[in-house]
Design an enzyme around this catalytic site. Sequence first.
Site, PDB file in Angstrom:
ATOM      1  N   SER A   1       1.941  -9.707  -0.633  1.00  0.00           N
ATOM      2  CA  SER A   1       1.571  -8.293  -0.585  1.00  0.00           C
ATOM      3  C   SER A   1       1.700  -7.645   0.789  1.00  0.00           C
ATOM      4  O   SER A   1       1.758  -6.425   0.892  1.00  0.00           O
ATOM      5  CB  SER A   1       0.142  -8.108  -1.088  1.00  0.00           C
ATOM      6  OG  SER A   1      -0.767  -8.886  -0.310  1.00  0.00           O
TER       7      SER A   1
ATOM      8  N   GLU B   1     -10.214   5.254   2.782  1.00  0.00           N
ATOM      9  CA  GLU B   1     -10.973   4.132   3.312  1.00  0.00           C
ATOM     10  C   GLU B   1      -9.981   3.015   3.624  1.00  0.00           C
ATOM     11  O   GLU B   1      -8.900   2.969   3.034  1.00  0.00           O
ATOM     12  CB  GLU B   1     -12.013   3.653   2.288  1.00  0.00           C
ATOM     13  CG  GLU B   1     -11.471   2.749   1.187  1.00  0.00           C
ATOM     14  CD  GLU B   1     -10.472   3.396   0.250  1.00  0.00           C
ATOM     15  OE1 GLU B   1      -9.504   2.711  -0.149  1.00  0.00           O
ATOM     16  OE2 GLU B   1     -10.643   4.582  -0.081  1.00  0.00           O
TER      17      GLU B   1
ATOM     18  N   LYS C   1       0.808  -1.216   0.000  1.00  0.00           N
ATOM     19  CA  LYS C   1       0.000   0.000   0.000  1.00  0.00           C
ATOM     20  C   LYS C   1       0.845   1.271   0.000  1.00  0.00           C
ATOM     21  O   LYS C   1       0.443   2.300  -0.556  1.00  0.00           O
ATOM     22  CB  LYS C   1      -0.936   0.013   1.214  1.00  0.00           C
ATOM     23  CG  LYS C   1      -1.977  -1.103   1.240  1.00  0.00           C
ATOM     24  CD  LYS C   1      -3.000  -0.951   0.135  1.00  0.00           C
ATOM     25  CE  LYS C   1      -4.122  -1.959   0.263  1.00  0.00           C
ATOM     26  NZ  LYS C   1      -5.120  -1.829  -0.822  1.00  0.00           N
TER      27      LYS C   1
END
Length: 400
Positions: free
Chosen positions: A386, A125, A103
Amino acid sequence: MTLPDGQARPARRHGMGDPGATGRFGEYGGRYVPESLVPACAEVEAAFRDAWADPEFRGRLKTLLTVYAGRPTPLTPAWRLSEELGITLLLKREDLTHTGSHKINNVIGQALLARRMGKRRLLAETGAGQHGVATATAAALLGLEATVFMGAQDIERQSLNVLRMEVLGARVVPVTSGSRTLKDACNEAMRHWVSSVADSYYCIGSVMGPHPYPWMVREFQRVIGEEARGQCAAELPGGVPDYVVACIGGGSNAAGTFAGFVDTTARLVGVEAEGGAAATFGRAGVLHGFRSMVLQDDDGQVTEAHSIAAGLDYPGIGPEHAHLRDTARARYVVVDDEEVVEALHRLARTEGILAALESAHALAWVLRAARSGEIKPGSTVMMTLSGRGDKDLPTLKEAR
């Protein structure tokens, strides 16, 4: 044209490039927002196009990704697991970035863009909390405010990440409507953006939302696939893996990964949660400002998604993934919660790596496919890991 095993050869339409002014990937994408947000989306698009063409902006982003986020991330051979499965499994280690997931790649890019646009606050969000943590981190780094909307259910199961956001100075807003998960957090964040667009920038965490977000987020995450492609070229005799695998909810880590391999012969596989498998069980529809494959009932109402991984608890997929599915360039498969927990434990005990539950979805399919012979012995598999699994320990404890 097809390859000998029937796999479609990549074509120009799979280049994962600029979708143009309409923001369309085939029949998907677009900009379905209230009239009041059309100028805001157009402003973001114009600012991104300008920034992306500016060597100074690209250089600043590259510097921060290197000296702050910790790029490039390594491509780690899973030695013991590879031997057990009879394949070569390579892990692209996004769990080793600052904040512990992919991210950060996207958020640093969008935060730099927000500052360039003169915005003072980031709105976001979050589901698993990783995007929220990355947003809070980038806001602190660049001197911005951060407000993060998070479903009340996700706040309960991701309390560690909530604390991290608050320590970093972000305001975490509980969302108690609907299923109290990621979908509802997106609803609230977009509503708030409508009323505060003059000074706020909506930092979307995945390849979803109205144009230009699906394209822009993919470009910020493209660094994963480009790094991995170069690393595979150095690591593998053939230069390109047989399979490239990533988990998918909205699909940003998968989109960034696939972008590096879409023009190769690698088979692209996105792995969905059984209860949130929009690519597998969804139908075309509009959600959160974009058209894609969405979980719906017979009346066209969006249905609730479920996954043991909060970050995959979303009833749609990014529009480019829907296009890749329709054109058969990528394949999307489903695993269930039990397989995911087993995969997480398997990786931890064979390689000493604690993966996020989201990432464990990708590994669950690799384990199943290798056991069944779908992935043939001797094959090479590059899988994007990830995020790391510290945040999921309370959930794992309950699942025992």
